[in-house]
Motif scaffolding. Sequence first.
Motif, mmCIF file in Angstrom:
data_model
loop_
_atom_site.group_PDB
_atom_site.id
_atom_site.type_symbol
_atom_site.label_atom_id
_atom_site.label_comp_id
_atom_site.label_asym_id
_atom_site.label_seq_id
_atom_site.Cartn_x
_atom_site.Cartn_y
_atom_site.Cartn_z
ATOM 1 N N VAL A 218 -8.474 31.606 -15.312
ATOM 2 C CA VAL A 218 -7.308 32.100 -16.054
ATOM 3 C C VAL A 218 -6.694 31.013 -16.918
ATOM 4 C CG1 VAL A 218 -4.991 33.086 -15.780
ATOM 5 C CG2 VAL A 218 -6.839 33.793 -14.248
ATOM 6 N N THR A 219 -6.802 29.754 -16.500
ATOM 7 C CA THR A 219 -6.065 28.658 -17.149
ATOM 8 C C THR A 219 -6.952 27.773 -18.023
ATOM 9 O OG1 THR A 219 -6.302 27.408 -15.077
ATOM 10 C CG2 THR A 219 -4.241 28.579 -15.421
ATOM 11 N N ASN A 220 -8.100 28.286 -18.463
ATOM 12 C CA ASN A 220 -8.982 27.477 -19.312
ATOM 13 C C ASN A 220 -8.598 27.612 -20.781
ATOM 14 O OD1 ASN A 220 -9.802 30.136 -19.477
ATOM 15 N ND2 ASN A 220 -11.980 29.659 -19.625
ATOM 16 N N LEU A 221 -7.384 27.210 -21.072
ATOM 17 C CA LEU A 221 -6.872 27.165 -22.441
ATOM 18 C C LEU A 221 -5.834 26.047 -22.488
ATOM 19 C CD1 LEU A 221 -4.491 30.230 -23.015
ATOM 20 C CD2 LEU A 221 -5.076 29.305 -20.798
ATOM 21 N N PRO A 222 -5.455 25.607 -23.674
ATOM 22 C CA PRO A 222 -4.539 24.461 -23.749
ATOM 23 C C PRO A 222 -3.223 24.710 -23.013
ATOM 24 C CG PRO A 222 -5.516 24.890 -25.887
ATOM 25 C CD PRO A 222 -5.899 26.046 -25.014
ATOM 26 N N TYR A 223 -2.715 23.641 -22.402
ATOM 27 C CA TYR A 223 -1.438 23.682 -21.678
ATOM 28 C C TYR A 223 -0.509 22.670 -22.333
ATOM 29 C CZ TYR A 223 1.831 23.070 -17.701
ATOM 30 O OH TYR A 223 2.957 22.977 -16.901
ATOM 31 N N ASN A 224 0.481 23.169 -23.071
ATOM 32 C CA ASN A 224 1.362 22.317 -23.870
ATOM 33 C C ASN A 224 2.640 21.999 -23.099
ATOM 34 O OD1 ASN A 224 2.734 20.948 -25.840
ATOM 35 N ND2 ASN A 224 2.985 22.699 -27.207
ATOM 36 N N SER A 225 2.728 20.782 -22.619
ATOM 37 C CA SER A 225 3.921 20.378 -21.872
ATOM 38 C C SER A 225 5.143 20.244 -22.763
ATOM 39 C CB SER A 225 3.667 19.052 -21.146
ATOM 40 O OG SER A 225 3.518 17.983 -22.062
ATOM 41 N N ASP A 226 4.943 20.221 -24.084
ATOM 42 C CA ASP A 226 6.045 20.130 -25.044
ATOM 43 C C ASP A 226 6.274 21.454 -25.788
ATOM 44 O OD1 ASP A 226 6.894 17.419 -24.753
ATOM 45 O OD2 ASP A 226 5.058 16.781 -25.748
ATOM 46 N N LEU B 91 -0.427 18.162 -24.920
ATOM 47 C CA LEU B 91 -1.390 18.939 -24.143
ATOM 48 C C LEU B 91 -1.818 18.146 -22.910
ATOM 49 C CD1 LEU B 91 -3.672 20.375 -26.978
ATOM 50 C CD2 LEU B 91 -1.653 21.418 -25.921
ATOM 51 N N VAL B 92 -1.780 18.799 -21.754
ATOM 52 C CA VAL B 92 -2.073 18.104 -20.500
ATOM 53 C C VAL B 92 -3.057 18.920 -19.665
ATOM 54 C CG1 VAL B 92 0.167 16.944 -20.416
ATOM 55 C CG2 VAL B 92 -0.104 19.182 -19.314
ATOM 56 N N THR B 93 -3.663 18.230 -18.705
ATOM 57 C CA THR B 93 -4.418 18.874 -17.637
ATOM 58 C C THR B 93 -4.187 18.048 -16.375
ATOM 59 O OG1 THR B 93 -6.537 19.869 -17.030
ATOM 60 C CG2 THR B 93 -6.617 17.696 -18.063
ATOM 61 N N SER C 259 9.094 -0.539 -32.296
ATOM 62 C CA SER C 259 9.353 -0.707 -30.869
ATOM 63 C C SER C 259 8.096 -1.017 -30.068
ATOM 64 C CB SER C 259 10.001 0.559 -30.295
ATOM 65 O OG SER C 259 11.241 0.825 -30.933
ATOM 66 N N GLY C 260 6.949 -1.008 -30.738
ATOM 67 C CA GLY C 260 5.685 -1.240 -30.047
ATOM 68 C C GLY C 260 5.090 0.014 -29.457
ATOM 69 N N HIS C 261 5.683 1.184 -29.741
ATOM 70 C CA HIS C 261 5.156 2.449 -29.255
ATOM 71 C C HIS C 261 4.074 2.942 -30.213
ATOM 72 C CE1 HIS C 261 9.431 2.976 -27.429
ATOM 73 N NE2 HIS C 261 8.678 2.181 -26.699
ATOM 74 N N ALA C 262 2.937 3.342 -29.668
ATOM 75 C CA ALA C 262 1.820 3.766 -30.503
ATOM 76 C C ALA C 262 2.189 4.995 -31.313
ATOM 77 C CB ALA C 262 0.606 4.058 -29.640
ATOM 78 N N THR C 263 1.650 5.047 -32.514
ATOM 79 C CA THR C 263 1.869 6.197 -33.388
ATOM 80 C C THR C 263 0.605 7.041 -33.536
ATOM 81 O OG1 THR C 263 1.311 4.868 -35.337
ATOM 82 C CG2 THR C 263 3.637 4.974 -34.698
ATOM 83 N N ASP C 264 -0.425 6.752 -32.726
ATOM 84 C CA ASP C 264 -1.726 7.383 -32.970
ATOM 85 C C ASP C 264 -2.424 7.856 -31.704
ATOM 86 O OD1 ASP C 264 -2.161 4.809 -32.017
ATOM 87 O OD2 ASP C 264 -3.199 4.104 -33.817
ATOM 88 N N TRP C 265 -1.645 8.232 -30.680
ATOM 89 C CA TRP C 265 -2.274 8.843 -29.503
ATOM 90 C C TRP C 265 -2.734 10.262 -29.833
ATOM 91 C CZ3 TRP C 265 -3.838 6.095 -25.598
ATOM 92 C CH2 TRP C 265 -3.114 4.972 -25.153
ATOM 93 N N THR C 266 -3.872 10.650 -29.289
ATOM 94 C CA THR C 266 -4.366 12.014 -29.392
ATOM 95 C C THR C 266 -4.680 12.530 -27.997
ATOM 96 O OG1 THR C 266 -5.368 11.640 -31.564
ATOM 97 C CG2 THR C 266 -6.191 13.508 -30.294
ATOM 98 N N SER C 267 -4.135 13.671 -27.650
ATOM 99 C CA SER C 267 -4.489 14.287 -26.374
ATOM 100 C C SER C 267 -5.890 14.878 -26.469
ATOM 101 C CB SER C 267 -3.495 15.389 -26.005
ATOM 102 O OG SER C 267 -3.970 16.127 -24.889
ATOM 103 N N LEU C 268 -6.682 14.668 -25.429
ATOM 104 C CA LEU C 268 -8.038 15.215 -25.354
ATOM 105 C C LEU C 268 -8.109 16.429 -24.437
ATOM 106 C CD1 LEU C 268 -10.007 11.843 -25.164
ATOM 107 C CD2 LEU C 268 -9.457 13.221 -27.177
ATOM 108 N N ASN C 269 -6.940 16.926 -24.033
ATOM 109 C CA ASN C 269 -6.862 18.049 -23.101
ATOM 110 C C ASN C 269 -6.801 19.352 -23.888
ATOM 111 O OD1 ASN C 269 -6.548 16.055 -20.968
ATOM 112 N ND2 ASN C 269 -4.470 15.792 -21.771
ATOM 113 N N VAL D 270 -1.883 29.581 -25.739
ATOM 114 C CA VAL D 270 -1.517 28.273 -25.201
ATOM 115 C C VAL D 270 -0.523 28.492 -24.070
ATOM 116 C CG1 VAL D 270 -0.403 26.056 -25.696
ATOM 117 C CG2 VAL D 270 -1.853 27.129 -27.433
ATOM 118 N N MET D 271 -0.771 27.853 -22.935
ATOM 119 C CA MET D 271 0.203 27.912 -21.847
ATOM 120 C C MET D 271 1.382 27.021 -22.159
ATOM 121 S SD MET D 271 -1.763 27.916 -18.186
ATOM 122 C CE MET D 271 -2.558 26.329 -18.427
ATOM 123 N N GLY D 272 2.553 27.406 -21.673
ATOM 124 C CA GLY D 272 3.737 26.577 -21.787
ATOM 125 C C GLY D 272 4.158 26.036 -20.439
ATOM 126 N N SER D 273 5.135 25.133 -20.466
ATOM 127 C CA SER D 273 5.672 24.543 -19.242
ATOM 128 C C SER D 273 7.173 24.779 -19.224
ATOM 129 C CB SER D 273 5.381 23.039 -19.190
ATOM 130 O OG SER D 273 5.914 22.457 -18.020
#
Length: 853
Positions: free
Chosen positions: A102-110, A127-129, A510-520, A563-566
């Motif tokens: 049932v849950t094999n689709l993206p899960y967007n925590s935001d 997107l998380v898993t 601030s040293g926070h990355a601007t280029d993370w990509t979720s692979l989930n 897309v699932m939500g949280s």
Amino acid sequence: MAAIPAQASSGGTGGASIFAPGAAKAYAQKHAARTPAAATAAATASASPADDGSEEADEISEGAAQWSEARTSPGVVAPGAYGAAWNALQKLPSTGGSWQNVTNLPYNSDDPRYRDYDSNSSGGAGLVTGRMAALAADDEGHVYAGSAGGGVWRSSTGGGKWTAISDALPAQSTGALALDSKDRLWLGTGEATTNADAYLGSGVYVLDHPEHGSFTSRDRVGGTELQSTSIHELRFSGTTVWAATSEGLWSHSTVHLNGPWKLEFAPNPAYMPGGSLANDPSSAYKNIVSDIAFDPRNPGRVVVAAGWRSGDTYNGFYTEVAGQWQKLTSLGDLPADAADIGSVTFARSADGSRYYAIDQSPAGLNAGTDALAGIFVSKSGSPFGPWTRIATSDQLAASGSALTDPGAQGWYDQFLQVDPNDPNHVFAGLEEVFETKDGGTTWTTPGPYWNFYFPCWSIDPTKQTGDCSQTTHADQHAVAVGSYHGKSVLYVGNDGGMYKRPLDGAADASGHATDWTSLNDGTIDTLQYYSVGVGKDLANGGVSVTGGLQDNGQSILRSNDTVMGSNFGGDGGMTLNDPANGCNIAQEYVYLEINVTQNCAANNGLGAPTTYNVPPPDNATSNARFIAPFTSDLKTPSTWVAGGENVWVQTQGFAIRSSSAWTGVFDLGAGHVATAVAASGGKIYAAWCGPCNSQGFTRGIAVGNADGTGWQQITLPATGSVPNRYLSSLAVDPNDNNHVYLAVNGFSRSWNEGPGAGVGHLYESRDGGLTWKDISSNLPDIPADSIALTPGGGIALGTDLGALYRAPGRTTWKVIGQLPAVAVTQVVVGPDNRLYAATHGRGIYAISLNRLH
């Protein structure tokens, strides 16, 4: 496989100032009625990481201990228990039908639809898993992700478009992944975070062509020597592979894969399987080896890091001298005192000029002060040092961290990676991702815990996380460097799955990355559910499916969603869903902190909250299990029952708005806490334990009425009809509230060394719990987690290795469909005539009841 037992004195971080996920409500969501800019200013000005009043490190430790207690008490589980259960399971017949994921689709925590008071939406994890425990990557775009409880997955596109490649193995818990010089993929099963909702493994496996193959049981290296261990690291030296495990340090040839593993070092051999103290309750903590480091100029000289996270006299760094292992006492800044040596990770630069190490401090963990001993470098390139400390918790806190005490969870969160092209460029994973480009002189935090309370954050529903860039999910466990299309890529794995960025990535001021990509991307589903709830989706037709997750809040999937939500943050515990209206949801955070909504918690964050915090009073004193039981009466759904030290009742259903609505109807007794509750027609059953660990374990069942009358403790002898083990689930016959079923967790006396372990896993009473009959029949000897009664009299049972079914009028069991070797924590019957299974590692599945025959 087996759950890693957790010591009663497992320690904690006491006053560590760390937000629990979900703590956004403590400072951000309370300003939601203001404009986004005003909310940001207010949160930045007034919030501190202590506002929430909770310490996530303590909660992870306690939750881990309780997960383990259910499976190991009243004693010590002998090695091989899960393997024997898996073999027995393979011999059972199967029902018809197939499970649907049932849950094999993206899960967007935001997800901007769910920014209500208790949500983490806008925190920046995207997107998380489920939890990722180990990673490996090559230079051809192949990435391998080993999950905590959902097996190993492969991507051939540099991350994303995942395929499961270890479903045929009897253990789906990953401890280590490593590619050797021949590009073979080595898998060490058994997660090594010592967090105890991890499972022990079935050994080490090697895949010759991982870019297109899958693991089978024939790929196991050696014999059964590493069964029922966790593998912390797999390291190569020449033609030898070394395994740092929960049962010592082992070695094996990488050329000849047959033949047994060789035990190289065990700090306390008497506590090893077969030893004179193997059945001692502390045996699981006496031979932990977390890593091994080799002298690049003399690979025969090694340094071994050994020790239990909460401290033991054997904790230390060891080397072999003249055939004898001895502690090292002089390593420079790297501690020699056992009290300051806990979980350790080594990393060597590709050119051999540097060795780096992270060390967690048991003394700091137990004192609740500084649990991170530090990050260290040996500029000689030798693990023998001299070592210099290059980072403390205070230094990391000042590097752009979102926390005041980075490393407080260093026993749980830890990775270390050196840039293959630059020995001074290092990534360290704790709760967050840290980076140094000058060998440790300065540090930044490219992957902060979350973006809350940074100046760039706002709850603006038109943006993912205000003006902040995406970060990673919190709690880092795994790291790898690979290449895709000729570009070097950093991969990290954490409690939210997998993320990547360029190895030489971009960052803001601030040293926070601007280029993370979720692979989930939804093609990988390793979500770790504790619960599932199903109700009709009145707005869209079909059903709404929700469930509570390890460190990933509460997911919600409407019938028309892609897309699932949280809609709730943090650890999502038990779930209560209205079958007639899927937007009526009650969700537990931890310790019976129940939140209720009647609109699916759909809110953009700018309006008044539509979720309400309504915990029973036991929540305020934590007199409840970490994941505590609550349910509704089968005949009167507006009557709810919750169990902590007391049995609580409220009669307002989903209209409840205050904790004062709960009435205590029975005290289970000092030190006792409910493990399962069920109710029908005003009659309540409450199973309990206390103490719940192996030292003095007791359990019982109380029965009474919702109006507070007629309560009594049922006499359950120490040995006899119901084993002296954890009572995990109760289910009442909807046609007769004196007819009740009881599921028993743990292992029988064939495997459990504790007193009164007994033999059964499912029991039936027809006289209100006064007497019980074992109806386990041909059930494998496997921990039973959840009961669901199907219309017509069938029984579905969720276990640590899948789900089983007993048809009406039958006495024997069949396996339901085909699932990997994953724990089914809850089974429920939905209003759509389907059976739903919440798994702790592979998401939620469903199957038509019409096919169960």
